[in-house]
Design an enzyme around this catalytic site. Sequence first.
Site, short mmCIF file in Angstrom:
data_model
loop_
_atom_site.label_atom_id
_atom_site.label_comp_id
_atom_site.label_asym_id
_atom_site.label_seq_id
_atom_site.Cartn_x
_atom_site.Cartn_y
_atom_site.Cartn_z
N ASP A 215 0.84 -1.19 0.00
CA ASP A 215 0.00 0.00 0.00
C ASP A 215 0.89 1.24 0.00
O ASP A 215 1.77 1.39 0.87
CB ASP A 215 -0.91 0.00 1.23
CG ASP A 215 -1.89 1.15 1.21
OD1 ASP A 215 -2.93 1.02 0.53
OD2 ASP A 215 -1.61 2.19 1.86
N ASP A 232 -0.09 9.68 -11.42
CA ASP A 232 -0.14 8.55 -12.35
C ASP A 232 1.28 8.09 -12.71
O ASP A 232 1.56 6.88 -12.77
CB ASP A 232 -0.88 8.95 -13.63
CG ASP A 232 -2.38 9.03 -13.42
OD1 ASP A 232 -2.88 8.54 -12.39
OD2 ASP A 232 -3.07 9.60 -14.30
N ASP A 258 -3.95 2.58 -5.25
CA ASP A 258 -2.52 2.64 -4.92
C ASP A 258 -2.07 1.37 -4.23
O ASP A 258 -1.15 1.39 -3.40
CB ASP A 258 -2.24 3.88 -4.04
CG ASP A 258 -3.02 3.85 -2.73
OD1 ASP A 258 -3.89 2.97 -2.58
OD2 ASP A 258 -2.76 4.70 -1.87
#
Length: 337
Positions: A215, A232, A258
């Site tokens: 994460d 991005d 993410d």
Amino acid sequence: MKRDADSLLDTLSEVIAEGNDLEGLVRPLLELLESITGLGSTYLTTIDLERNIQTILFSHNRHELSIPEGLEVRWGDTLCKRALDEGRPFTEDVAGCWGDSEAARDLGISTYYSAPIRCADGELFGTLCGASASQVTVDERAYQILELFGHLIARQIDRERLIDRLRHENQDYAQQALQDPLTGLANRRALVRELTRALRSPGRSGGIMYVAVIDLDRFKEINDTYGHDAGDRFLIAIAQRLADGLRDTDFVARNGGDEFVVFSHGGTHDDADRSAAFAERLQGLTLGPFIINDQLIPYAGASVGVAPVHSAETSWEDAIARADAAMYEVKELRKRG
């Protein structure tokens, strides 16, 4: 005509029924064309206009004239081009019509017939030809049959091109269905499929698999500070680092947003040191700084949770849930630290 109409139709029907591909259609058509016209050689060519080359793709020869397959000649010197340019599809006097053709002289052609092979889009694929070293009179009906064969060949080419295009499109669609469009990694669907397959693999029965959830802490801050385009590009950079830093036998996917998931095959028993080393290696791959859009973005790395999974007794949902729980424990520890 050297064949009666009924015999020709019967033979042609068999050829069309059995011709599953271009070669399977063309070769018997060339033999049939030779028997109809009495010409010494019948052949199919392809034309590469960019290279200015004509190539003999398939040929059927009798002893008096041999035009070999694979032969390449300059397109501008060919009888085929002259026939197309002049609207003269056949002649029994090649020397008188096109005596300056080196290709015709080298091959010893006296009689020549040809029909262009044009695909549905109008592209000139090549020519269907008949030739002989001696003067041979071929009647108008025989030339009509040569044209008919040319149309059949053109339709087969169109059909094979359509099949190839559909096959490639299906492959592209299948790849897109299993690929994350932003990062190019496997997507969640591919992750579920591959993790399920790995857990059920007979060769993995009783073995250990390490499943990791990654994460990206503070990802929202990167978006807010540097913009969504930079966010991005940051995800792409993380994905590239993971892909480059893992073993060929490891699997990495973007699970959405993410979050990334990696699984790796281990040994036959749970090894805490190996699990910790795997987590450390993954966390190290996410450490900054990153240069995004000419900006230096510092990054302290992601929270990584690893769960050792006994592959013979675990579902993919449970494997990811356990790794996810381990990741949240790491995240809480990092917040306190």
